[in-house]
Write a protein that holds these residues in place. Structure first.
Motif, PDB file in Angstrom:
ATOM      1  N   VAL A  48      26.242  14.263 -38.148  1.00 26.15           N
ATOM      2  CA  VAL A  48      26.431  13.038 -37.368  1.00 26.15           C
ATOM      3  C   VAL A  48      25.717  11.958 -38.157  1.00 26.15           C
ATOM      4  CG1 VAL A  48      25.834  11.782 -35.267  1.00 26.15           C
ATOM      5  CG2 VAL A  48      26.614  14.152 -35.115  1.00 26.15           C
ATOM      6  N   ASN A  49      26.476  11.024 -38.717  1.00 24.01           N
ATOM      7  CA  ASN A  49      25.847  10.040 -39.595  1.00 24.01           C
ATOM      8  C   ASN A  49      26.168   8.622 -39.170  1.00 24.01           C
ATOM      9  OD1 ASN A  49      27.664   8.531 -41.849  1.00 24.01           O
ATOM     10  ND2 ASN A  49      28.663  10.412 -41.124  1.00 24.01           N
ATOM     11  N   PHE A  50      25.223   7.739 -39.469  1.00 24.79           N
ATOM     12  CA  PHE A  50      25.375   6.319 -39.153  1.00 24.79           C
ATOM     13  C   PHE A  50      25.218   5.502 -40.426  1.00 24.79           C
ATOM     14  CE2 PHE A  50      23.842   8.404 -35.306  1.00 24.79           C
ATOM     15  CZ  PHE A  50      24.806   7.996 -34.399  1.00 24.79           C
ATOM     16  N   ILE A  51      26.089   4.524 -40.593  1.00 22.38           N
ATOM     17  CA  ILE A  51      26.119   3.715 -41.803  1.00 22.38           C
ATOM     18  C   ILE A  51      25.308   2.449 -41.570  1.00 22.38           C
ATOM     19  CG2 ILE A  51      27.543   2.609 -43.544  1.00 22.38           C
ATOM     20  CD1 ILE A  51      27.878   5.651 -43.295  1.00 22.38           C
ATOM     21  N   ASP A  52      24.111   2.406 -42.144  1.00 29.04           N
ATOM     22  CA  ASP A  52      23.256   1.230 -42.075  1.00 29.04           C
ATOM     23  C   ASP A  52      23.593   0.305 -43.240  1.00 29.04           C
ATOM     24  OD1 ASP A  52      21.325  -0.404 -41.049  1.00 29.04           O
ATOM     25  OD2 ASP A  52      19.626   0.891 -41.520  1.00 29.04           O
ATOM     26  N   GLY A 126      29.605   5.027 -37.531  1.00 31.87           N
ATOM     27  CA  GLY A 126      29.477   6.112 -38.488  1.00 31.87           C
ATOM     28  C   GLY A 126      30.538   7.145 -38.195  1.00 31.87           C
ATOM     29  N   THR A 127      30.238   8.395 -38.484  1.00 31.23           N
ATOM     30  CA  THR A 127      31.226   9.451 -38.255  1.00 31.23           C
ATOM     31  C   THR A 127      30.559  10.742 -37.818  1.00 31.23           C
ATOM     32  OG1 THR A 127      31.165  10.391 -40.482  1.00 31.23           O
ATOM     33  CG2 THR A 127      32.664   8.527 -40.132  1.00 31.23           C
ATOM     34  N   LEU A 128      31.358  11.583 -37.191  1.00 33.22           N
ATOM     35  CA  LEU A 128      31.056  13.004 -37.098  1.00 33.22           C
ATOM     36  C   LEU A 128      31.961  13.657 -38.120  1.00 33.22           C
ATOM     37  CD1 LEU A 128      30.002  15.689 -35.902  1.00 33.22           C
ATOM     38  CD2 LEU A 128      31.877  15.551 -34.256  1.00 33.22           C
ATOM     39  N   CYS A 129      31.397  14.261 -39.157  1.00 29.81           N
ATOM     40  CA  CYS A 129      32.248  14.772 -40.226  1.00 29.81           C
ATOM     41  C   CYS A 129      31.863  16.188 -40.627  1.00 29.81           C
ATOM     42  CB  CYS A 129      32.210  13.847 -41.437  1.00 29.81           C
ATOM     43  SG  CYS A 129      30.581  13.680 -42.193  1.00 29.81           S
ATOM     44  N   VAL A 130      32.805  16.845 -41.282  1.00 29.82           N
ATOM     45  CA  VAL A 130      32.575  18.165 -41.877  1.00 29.82           C
ATOM     46  C   VAL A 130      32.917  18.073 -43.353  1.00 29.82           C
ATOM     47  CG1 VAL A 130      32.970  19.469 -39.759  1.00 29.82           C
ATOM     48  CG2 VAL A 130      34.918  18.892 -41.215  1.00 29.82           C
ATOM     49  N   LEU A 131      32.190  18.824 -44.178  1.00 33.39           N
ATOM     50  CA  LEU A 131      32.392  18.803 -45.626  1.00 33.39           C
ATOM     51  C   LEU A 131      32.316  20.224 -46.175  1.00 33.39           C
ATOM     52  CD1 LEU A 131      30.050  16.310 -44.925  1.00 33.39           C
ATOM     53  CD2 LEU A 131      31.103  15.531 -47.064  1.00 33.39           C
ATOM     54  N   ASP A 132      32.958  20.423 -47.341  1.00 37.81           N
ATOM     55  CA  ASP A 132      32.916  21.740 -47.961  1.00 37.81           C
ATOM     56  C   ASP A 132      32.980  21.583 -49.471  1.00 37.81           C
ATOM     57  OD1 ASP A 132      32.679  24.481 -48.010  1.00 37.81           O
ATOM     58  OD2 ASP A 132      34.271  24.813 -46.539  1.00 37.81           O
ATOM     59  N   TYR A 133      32.712  22.683 -50.160  1.00 37.50           N
ATOM     60  CA  TYR A 133      32.665  22.659 -51.623  1.00 37.50           C
ATOM     61  C   TYR A 133      33.987  23.082 -52.258  1.00 37.50           C
ATOM     62  CZ  TYR A 133      27.670  22.275 -50.757  1.00 37.50           C
ATOM     63  OH  TYR A 133      26.428  21.862 -50.318  1.00 37.50           O
ATOM     64  N   GLU A 134      34.989  23.348 -51.425  1.00 41.11           N
ATOM     65  CA  GLU A 134      36.316  23.711 -51.911  1.00 41.11           C
ATOM     66  C   GLU A 134      37.366  22.860 -51.196  1.00 41.11           C
ATOM     67  OE1 GLU A 134      36.958  25.768 -54.312  1.00 41.11           O
ATOM     68  OE2 GLU A 134      34.917  26.577 -54.551  1.00 41.11           O
ATOM     69  N   PRO A 135      38.449  22.475 -51.898  1.00 39.35           N
ATOM     70  CA  PRO A 135      39.536  21.750 -51.231  1.00 39.35           C
ATOM     71  C   PRO A 135      40.117  22.611 -50.105  1.00 39.35           C
ATOM     72  CG  PRO A 135      39.764  21.643 -53.614  1.00 39.35           C
ATOM     73  CD  PRO A 135      38.689  22.656 -53.335  1.00 39.35           C
ATOM     74  N   ARG A 136      40.547  21.947 -49.034  1.00 43.06           N
ATOM     75  CA  ARG A 136      41.111  22.687 -47.905  1.00 43.06           C
ATOM     76  C   ARG A 136      41.809  21.740 -46.956  1.00 43.06           C
ATOM     77  NH1 ARG A 136      36.947  25.656 -44.549  1.00 43.06           N
ATOM     78  NH2 ARG A 136      38.703  25.611 -43.092  1.00 43.06           N
ATOM     79  N   ARG A 137      42.413  22.284 -45.904  1.00 42.32           N
ATOM     80  CA  ARG A 137      43.070  21.496 -44.862  1.00 42.32           C
ATOM     81  C   ARG A 137      42.649  22.023 -43.487  1.00 42.32           C
ATOM     82  NH1 ARG A 137      47.583  18.468 -46.499  1.00 42.32           N
ATOM     83  NH2 ARG A 137      48.075  18.738 -48.729  1.00 42.32           N
ATOM     84  N   LEU A 138      42.528  21.085 -42.530  1.00 41.40           N
ATOM     85  CA  LEU A 138      42.224  21.475 -41.167  1.00 41.40           C
ATOM     86  C   LEU A 138      43.506  21.723 -40.395  1.00 41.40           C
ATOM     87  CD1 LEU A 138      39.377  18.995 -40.128  1.00 41.40           C
ATOM     88  CD2 LEU A 138      39.157  21.296 -41.088  1.00 41.40           C
ATOM     89  N   THR A 139      43.396  22.519 -39.344  1.00 42.02           N
ATOM     90  CA  THR A 139      44.506  22.702 -38.423  1.00 42.02           C
ATOM     91  C   THR A 139      44.513  21.550 -37.415  1.00 42.02           C
ATOM     92  OG1 THR A 139      43.232  23.979 -36.832  1.00 42.02           O
ATOM     93  CG2 THR A 139      44.253  25.197 -38.664  1.00 42.02           C
ATOM     94  N   ALA A 140      45.596  21.425 -36.693  1.00 41.49           N
ATOM     95  CA  ALA A 140      45.683  20.377 -35.663  1.00 41.49           C
ATOM     96  C   ALA A 140      44.591  20.574 -34.610  1.00 41.49           C
ATOM     97  CB  ALA A 140      47.066  20.400 -35.021  1.00 41.49           C
ATOM     98  N   LEU A 141      44.306  21.818 -34.242  1.00 41.92           N
ATOM     99  CA  LEU A 141      43.273  22.096 -33.251  1.00 41.92           C
ATOM    100  C   LEU A 141      41.900  21.686 -33.775  1.00 41.92           C
ATOM    101  CD1 LEU A 141      42.337  23.279 -30.574  1.00 41.92           C
ATOM    102  CD2 LEU A 141      42.277  25.543 -31.668  1.00 41.92           C
ATOM    103  N   GLN A 142      41.631  21.941 -35.041  1.00 45.98           N
ATOM    104  CA  GLN A 142      40.342  21.558 -35.620  1.00 45.98           C
ATOM    105  C   GLN A 142      40.173  20.040 -35.646  1.00 45.98           C
ATOM    106  OE1 GLN A 142      40.854  23.719 -39.300  1.00 45.98           O
ATOM    107  NE2 GLN A 142      39.493  25.400 -38.640  1.00 45.98           N
TER     108      GLN A 142
END
Length: 364
Positions: A48-52, A126-142
């Motif tokens: 959970v991040n905020f952009i100052d 800001g955003t609620l975000c997820v990150l990973d070290y490999e390329p990927r795609r989320l599902t519609a539910l995610q």
């Protein structure tokens, strides 16, 4: 590539700072949200991040291990310029991220998905975000889950902001009410010295005791969540604690109470009576340095009948008192009795004076 400032940057930063969330300690509510986001999306990182103005700051994070990073390397600084949800399948294929050291390093952040944290006015914080070290795609539910969790973050922020505003307003009201009551009390005390009329003295004495009771009641209501009903037992204890400071040497004031909820109006009436009885006992019951005790008992039965008994071990009322209802104290007691819809039982006991009031507890 550093993100350009948001078009409404000044208003956006004002909105962000109004939530007073930056640089606060970690909190379980937010920590659980990022853990759920990472688990649902199967990613190594969630924040959970905020952009100052000069940094991005993380209220909650899992898998990252830091609380803030420079604005120059912020992916989310780009994302807040976009729509509600952004998903970057491979950061190295996005021109904005190709020279970002967080993405180009080893290991680099190759996947990003974030839902905006927006105010009711649409300003992105800001955003609620997820990150990973490999390329990927989320599902519609995610994706839908991230959107829902982002709205939950904003709901938490809005509720806490509203509570802070309410507390500030409450403190201001408390300050003004206490000042007003103190001013009224001072005025009544000054005026009582200027009048010789018994009616005027009665009115001012009644006013003073009412103000004292109201002041204590206000303090009790302010420091608790009691607004429509009052714990009379706790209130009586507070009144007696205050009055004990005026006890003559060798005279003790003792209170035994039980918890019982009554209306604020009944509490003020009881406080007024207590003030008058105890003050009279202190003044007249223990002449010439006589020691003794003033006792206050408050009980209630299952039917809601409240009995207040005040007694002292003083010299008692004169047996030849010709007009027992003529004193100011008695007139105040009579008014209180009418307000409580009861009769005052006042008599000389085995020692000193005993006064009892029995009334039905009322809730607003």
């Amino acid at each position: 590539m550093e993100a350009r400032p948001h078009p409404n940057q000044h208003a956006r930063l004002d909105a962000l700072h109004s939530f007073e969330v930056l640089d606060t300690d970690p909190e379980r509510d937010f920590d659980e949200i990022v853990k759920l986001a990472a688990a649902t999306c199967g990613t190594a990182i969630s924040v959970v991040n905020f952009i100052d103005a000069e940094r991005q700051w993380f209220k909650a994070e899992t898998g990252l291990g830091v609380r803030e990073t420079p604005i120059e390397t912020s992916i989310c600084a780009h994302v807040i310029l976009e729509e509600d949800f952004v998903e970057i399948h491979d950061t190295l294929e996005d021109t904005r991220m190709q020279d970002n050291p967080l993405c180009c390093g080893d290991p680099g952040l190759r996947f990003y998905a974030g839902a905006l944290l927006r105010t009711e006015d649409g300003l992105p914080l800001g955003t609620l975000c997820v990150l990973d070290y490999e390329p990927r795609r989320l599902t519609a539910l995610q994706r839908d889950t991230l959107r829902v969790l982002a709205r939950q973050v904003m709901a938490l922020l809005e509720v806490r902001k509203a509570l802070r505003s309410a507390d500030i307003l409450r403190r201001e009201v408390d300050h003004r009410v206490k000042n007003s009551l103190q001013s009224l009390s001072s005025f009544a005390n000054l005026q009582s010295r200027a009048f010789s009329s018994s009616d005027a003295k009665l009115a001012l004495s009644m006013l003073t005791t009412r103000i004292d009771a109201l002041t204590l009641l206000h303090e009790q209501l302010y420091h608790t969540d009691e607004h429509e009903a009052v714990d009379l037992g706790a209130f009586v204890e507070r009144v007696c604690d205050q009055l004990s400071g005026f006890a003559p040497p060798g005279v003790a004031l003792r209170a035994e109470t039980a918890p019982v909820m009554v209306s604020p109006q009944q509490a003020v009436a009881v406080g007024t009576f207590l003030n008058e009885f105890v003050a009279n006992s202190f003044k007249h019951g223990f002449p010439d340095g006589r020691a003794g005790e003033v006792k206050v008992d408050l009980v209630a039965d299952e039917a809601g009948t409240v009995t207040l008994t005040c007694s002292d071990t003083g010299v008692g009322m004169p047996v030849d008192l010709a007009t027992p209802n003529s004193g100011l104290g008695m007139k105040i007691a009579q008014v209180v009795s009418m307000e409580l819809e009861t009769e005052l039982d006042l008599r000389n006991g085995l020692q000193g004076v005993t006064a009892s009031l029995a009334f039905q507890a009322m809730r607003p």
